[in-house]
Design a protein around this motif. Structure first.
Motif, PDB file in Angstrom:
ATOM      1  N   ILE A 177      36.707  85.572 158.080  1.00  0.00           N
ATOM      2  CA  ILE A 177      36.974  86.054 156.721  1.00  0.00           C
ATOM      3  C   ILE A 177      38.437  85.863 156.361  1.00  0.00           C
ATOM      4  O   ILE A 177      38.774  85.447 155.248  1.00  0.00           O
ATOM      5  CB  ILE A 177      36.559  87.537 156.589  1.00  0.00           C
ATOM      6  N   ALA A 178      39.334  86.144 157.305  1.00  0.00           N
ATOM      7  CA  ALA A 178      40.768  85.982 157.048  1.00  0.00           C
ATOM      8  C   ALA A 178      41.111  84.527 156.781  1.00  0.00           C
ATOM      9  O   ALA A 178      41.974  84.222 155.945  1.00  0.00           O
ATOM     10  CB  ALA A 178      41.573  86.507 158.243  1.00  0.00           C
ATOM     11  N   ALA A 179      40.434  83.605 157.480  1.00  0.00           N
ATOM     12  CA  ALA A 179      40.740  82.185 157.329  1.00  0.00           C
ATOM     13  C   ALA A 179      40.138  81.582 156.071  1.00  0.00           C
ATOM     14  O   ALA A 179      40.727  80.688 155.457  1.00  0.00           O
ATOM     15  CB  ALA A 179      40.243  81.408 158.552  1.00  0.00           C
ATOM     16  N   THR A 180      38.958  82.069 155.670  1.00  0.00           N
ATOM     17  CA  THR A 180      38.217  81.421 154.579  1.00  0.00           C
ATOM     18  C   THR A 180      38.106  82.261 153.316  1.00  0.00           C
ATOM     19  O   THR A 180      37.714  81.743 152.274  1.00  0.00           O
ATOM     20  CB  THR A 180      36.792  81.096 155.051  1.00  0.00           C
ATOM     21  N   GLN A 181      38.404  83.548 153.419  1.00  0.00           N
ATOM     22  CA  GLN A 181      38.196  84.490 152.306  1.00  0.00           C
ATOM     23  C   GLN A 181      36.724  84.570 151.914  1.00  0.00           C
ATOM     24  O   GLN A 181      36.375  84.903 150.781  1.00  0.00           O
ATOM     25  CB  GLN A 181      39.043  84.089 151.072  1.00  0.00           C
ATOM     26  N   GLN A 182      35.850  84.230 152.864  1.00  0.00           N
ATOM     27  CA  GLN A 182      34.410  84.264 152.641  1.00  0.00           C
ATOM     28  C   GLN A 182      33.757  85.221 153.628  1.00  0.00           C
ATOM     29  O   GLN A 182      34.089  85.209 154.817  1.00  0.00           O
ATOM     30  CB  GLN A 182      33.798  82.871 152.865  1.00  0.00           C
ATOM     31  N   PRO A 183      32.806  86.043 153.176  1.00  0.00           N
ATOM     32  CA  PRO A 183      32.084  86.888 154.133  1.00  0.00           C
ATOM     33  C   PRO A 183      31.046  86.068 154.890  1.00  0.00           C
ATOM     34  O   PRO A 183      30.635  84.984 154.446  1.00  0.00           O
ATOM     35  CB  PRO A 183      31.392  87.918 153.225  1.00  0.00           C
ATOM     36  N   ILE A 184      30.643  86.564 156.032  1.00  0.00           N
ATOM     37  CA  ILE A 184      29.494  86.009 156.742  1.00  0.00           C
ATOM     38  C   ILE A 184      28.329  86.961 156.519  1.00  0.00           C
ATOM     39  O   ILE A 184      28.427  88.152 156.790  1.00  0.00           O
ATOM     40  CB  ILE A 184      29.775  85.860 158.249  1.00  0.00           C
ATOM     41  N   PHE A 185      27.230  86.417 156.016  1.00  0.00           N
ATOM     42  CA  PHE A 185      26.047  87.229 155.765  1.00  0.00           C
ATOM     43  C   PHE A 185      25.182  87.203 157.021  1.00  0.00           C
ATOM     44  O   PHE A 185      24.585  86.185 157.351  1.00  0.00           O
ATOM     45  CB  PHE A 185      25.274  86.713 154.553  1.00  0.00           C
ATOM     46  N   GLU A 186      25.170  88.350 157.716  1.00  0.00           N
ATOM     47  CA  GLU A 186      24.432  88.411 158.972  1.00  0.00           C
ATOM     48  C   GLU A 186      23.007  88.872 158.716  1.00  0.00           C
ATOM     49  O   GLU A 186      22.749  89.753 157.884  1.00  0.00           O
ATOM     50  CB  GLU A 186      25.122  89.361 159.951  1.00  0.00           C
ATOM     51  N   GLY A 187      22.084  88.247 159.432  1.00  0.00           N
ATOM     52  CA  GLY A 187      20.682  88.593 159.271  1.00  0.00           C
ATOM     53  C   GLY A 187      20.031  88.878 160.598  1.00  0.00           C
ATOM     54  O   GLY A 187      20.628  88.724 161.664  1.00  0.00           O
ATOM     55  N   PRO A 207      28.065  81.432 167.847  1.00  0.00           N
ATOM     56  CA  PRO A 207      29.061  80.546 168.472  1.00  0.00           C
ATOM     57  C   PRO A 207      29.730  79.588 167.491  1.00  0.00           C
ATOM     58  O   PRO A 207      30.883  79.202 167.685  1.00  0.00           O
ATOM     59  CB  PRO A 207      28.236  79.780 169.515  1.00  0.00           C
ATOM     60  N   MET A 208      29.023  79.202 166.420  1.00  0.00           N
ATOM     61  CA  MET A 208      29.633  78.330 165.428  1.00  0.00           C
ATOM     62  C   MET A 208      30.790  79.034 164.730  1.00  0.00           C
ATOM     63  O   MET A 208      31.883  78.475 164.572  1.00  0.00           O
ATOM     64  CB  MET A 208      28.578  77.891 164.395  1.00  0.00           C
ATOM     65  N   TYR A 209      30.563  80.271 164.316  1.00  0.00           N
ATOM     66  CA  TYR A 209      31.604  81.008 163.593  1.00  0.00           C
ATOM     67  C   TYR A 209      32.745  81.425 164.515  1.00  0.00           C
ATOM     68  O   TYR A 209      33.904  81.479 164.083  1.00  0.00           O
ATOM     69  CB  TYR A 209      30.983  82.221 162.888  1.00  0.00           C
ATOM     70  N   VAL A 210      32.412  81.722 165.769  1.00  0.00           N
ATOM     71  CA  VAL A 210      33.474  82.030 166.733  1.00  0.00           C
ATOM     72  C   VAL A 210      34.389  80.819 166.886  1.00  0.00           C
ATOM     73  O   VAL A 210      35.627  80.931 166.848  1.00  0.00           O
ATOM     74  CB  VAL A 210      32.872  82.433 168.092  1.00  0.00           C
ATOM     75  N   ALA A 211      33.792  79.632 167.054  1.00  0.00           N
ATOM     76  CA  ALA A 211      34.587  78.406 167.224  1.00  0.00           C
ATOM     77  C   ALA A 211      35.420  78.110 165.988  1.00  0.00           C
ATOM     78  O   ALA A 211      36.616  77.787 166.091  1.00  0.00           O
ATOM     79  CB  ALA A 211      33.666  77.237 167.544  1.00  0.00           C
ATOM     80  N   TRP A 212      34.829  78.218 164.820  1.00  0.00           N
ATOM     81  CA  TRP A 212      35.574  77.931 163.582  1.00  0.00           C
ATOM     82  C   TRP A 212      36.687  78.944 163.348  1.00  0.00           C
ATOM     83  O   TRP A 212      37.748  78.602 162.829  1.00  0.00           O
ATOM     84  CB  TRP A 212      34.619  77.921 162.393  1.00  0.00           C
ATOM     85  N   SER A 213      36.424  80.212 163.725  1.00  0.00           N
ATOM     86  CA  SER A 213      37.438  81.246 163.490  1.00  0.00           C
ATOM     87  C   SER A 213      38.678  81.018 164.330  1.00  0.00           C
ATOM     88  O   SER A 213      39.759  81.525 164.011  1.00  0.00           O
ATOM     89  CB  SER A 213      36.854  82.633 163.780  1.00  0.00           C
ATOM     90  N   LEU A 214      38.542  80.266 165.416  1.00  0.00           N
ATOM     91  CA  LEU A 214      39.672  79.972 166.296  1.00  0.00           C
ATOM     92  C   LEU A 214      40.294  78.610 166.027  1.00  0.00           C
ATOM     93  O   LEU A 214      41.277  78.230 166.668  1.00  0.00           O
ATOM     94  CB  LEU A 214      39.208  80.023 167.762  1.00  0.00           C
ATOM     95  N   LEU A 215      39.744  77.876 165.058  1.00  0.00           N
ATOM     96  CA  LEU A 215      40.177  76.512 164.790  1.00  0.00           C
ATOM     97  C   LEU A 215      41.120  76.492 163.588  1.00  0.00           C
ATOM     98  O   LEU A 215      40.756  76.942 162.493  1.00  0.00           O
ATOM     99  CB  LEU A 215      38.962  75.628 164.521  1.00  0.00           C
ATOM    100  N   ALA A 216      42.310  75.967 163.783  1.00  0.00           N
ATOM    101  CA  ALA A 216      43.264  75.873 162.675  1.00  0.00           C
ATOM    102  C   ALA A 216      42.723  74.950 161.597  1.00  0.00           C
ATOM    103  O   ALA A 216      42.121  73.916 161.889  1.00  0.00           O
ATOM    104  CB  ALA A 216      44.608  75.346 163.194  1.00  0.00           C
TER     105      ALA A 216
END
Length: 497
Positions: free
Chosen positions: A262-272, A225-234
């Motif tokens: 990834i599109a917003a930050t150019q950073q991958p998310i490392f899923e575990g 939910p943190m990444y979902v929220a950030w991905s939608l936040l300008a």
């Protein structure tokens, strides 16, 4: 801001205060329940409990009186340190908790002055933490985590090159500390490496982004939910520019949200992937040559995994000492961002490693077998590169006319529709097929997608027996504090309806 030296002094004082209570020790040291949010007081008390040679039992401060009664009663906690709301909630049920001798607010525990606390003599196989599972298959059970298991998981992660967390990192601690991921994967990692931690008491997307930027956070221990929220936040990209590691766990991350991030930050998310019972991490895409969206990566160094079929046969096994290179013999990068074809049929994940728990409280039942293997109850497959993909929980498997339907697969298909913001799938009784698939769907903003359109979408992307036969639109899905959909709540609604 608190320095490590200042924290050490306060932990000593907390340990002396707890020892002064003269708690009776039986087969296990006394249990101290901690029902606090992500604050410095939590850290002081947690480490104080361990330094005093006692057992920490973190509890969700949002628990109801009924839930508190079960956890405190089952654990036999002698001490409860909680918020004002928790102390109020416990009063009506306290007569049913004869072992509970002491109640303290966050700042009320007597902090005894004196000399530094000497080693309590605990460690290794001694019980350190008792964490209650989410109870998706019944009443929550207390997972017994030893000092050995907690420390082993940090040693396993430290063998990854480069290490996910080091002493120079500033780590965002927004995952609740009453959960194994937040406690050992977050706070424990900060302490193990002597890094800096930024505690977040209540996650608000914009406010937390401001904290990340202000403290120049370099590593995030996060949940979907943190990444979902950030991905939608300008503006999330500039705020996260200092972050070098963004980790996600506790529940599957929606691939669409991962791509937006990834599109917003150019950073991958490392899923575990991991469980309370594994202290908690078993696999991560930090181990993979390239982090694939939707994958849970590969086992940590020192962790062995097998995928086991319904007939008990081994479908796939990892090499405990294998650590992949990110280039082949010709210098070309290995792997790809998209998963390859499944290399195996789905099978239950069975794990072995020094980070595994000692069984469930109080007698160690249902723990690892004589050879150290423990069946997780989760189903996954390995692709042709050896990267793992989580399919679903065995307990959530839906059987339609004898065919296996994995809810996660159906949820991914539904969420791929542009008119859908969120979805959850459960099995409901059916007179002819035994079970059938029902989907709970949250529409995207301004979407008017209807049942017929969603069913046609599913029919284009799923075998017929996997397609929902019922769709219910809801304003939101019920989530737990760590971002898992509470499917029991959905099912109870189905059953009562």
């Amino acid at each position: 801001m608190v320095t490590w030296g200042q924290l050490d002094e306060r932990v000593d004082a907390a340990a002396r205060g707890l020892r002064a209570l003269n708690l009776q020790a039986a087969e296990h040291p006394a249990r101290v329940a901690i029902a606090l949010p992500n604050t410095i007081e939590f850290a002081v008390i947690f480490f104080g409990v361990l330094r005093a040679g006692l057992v920490a039992a973190p509890v969700n401060p949002g628990c109801t009186a009924r839930e508190l009664r079960h956890v405190l009663g089952d654990s036999g906690a002698a001490v409860l340190i909680g918020t004002a709301d928790v102390l109020t909630a416990i009063e009506p049920v306290r007569p049913a908790l004869p072992a509970l001798d002491y109640l303290f607010g966050a700042g009320d525990l007597p902090l005894a002055p004196g000399d530094p606390v000497h080693d309590a003599g605990t460690g290794g196989e001694d019980l350190a933490v008792l964490i209650y599972t989410s109870g998706t298959a019944g009443q929550p059970k207390g997972a017994m985590l030893s000092h050995r298991a907690l420390l082993a998981n940090h040693a396993q992660l430290a063998r990854v090159q480069p290490p996910p967390v080091g002493p120079a990192d500033v780590v965002l601690l927004a995952v609740p500390l009453f959960h194994a991921y937040g406690l050992n994967g977050g706070l424990g990692a900060v302490a193990y490496h002597g890094a800096a931690g930024v505690l977040v008491e209540r996650f608000d997307p914009a406010e937390t982004l401001a904290l990340v930027a202000r403290h120049r956070v370099t590593a995030i221990v996060g949940v979907p939910p943190m990444y979902v929220a950030w991905s939608l936040l300008a503006g999330s990209g500039p705020a996260l520019q200092t972050v070098r590691l963004a980790a996600s766990g506790a529940a599957p991350l929606d691939p669409a949200a991962a791509r937006r991030f990834i599109a917003a930050t150019q950073q991958p998310i490392f899923e575990g992937y991991g469980l309370t019972e594994t202290a908690p991490v078993l696999t991560s895409t930090v181990v993979s040559p390239v982090p694939k969206i939707g994958s849970i990566g590969r086992p940590l160094p020192g962790v062995e995994l097998r995928l086991v079929g319904a007939d008990g046969s081994t479908l796939w096994t990892s090499d405990v000492d294998e650590y992949p290179s990110d280039v082949d013999d010709d210098g070309d990068e290995l792997g790809s961002e998209a998963p390859g074809s499944p290399g195996t049929d789905p099978g239950e994940i069975v794990a072995r490693g020094a980070n595994l728990f000692s069984g469930y409280w109080p007698d160690g039942r249902d723990g690892p077998d004589a050879e150290g293997w423990w069946a997780t109850g989760d189903v996954a497959y390995a692709d042709g590169d050896g990267d793992l993909f989580l399919v679903d929980r065995l307990g959530e498997l839906i059987l339609v006319s004898g065919f296996n339907v994995y809810p996660h697969e159906v949820e991914q298909v539904i969420c791929a529709h542009r008119g859908v913001a969120d979805a959850a799938v459960v099995g409901i009784p059916h007179p002819y097929t035994g079970q059938t698939v029902k989907a709970y769907v949250v529409r995207a903003p301004d979407s008017e997608v209807g049942t017929d359109e969603l069913l046609r979408h599913c029919e284009r992307n799923l075998a017929r027996f996997k397609c929902p036969t019922a769709v219910e639109f809801v304003p939101a899905l019920p989530y737990s504090a760590i971002g898992k959909v509470r499917k029991a709540a959905l099912k109870s609604g189905v059953d009562s309806g």
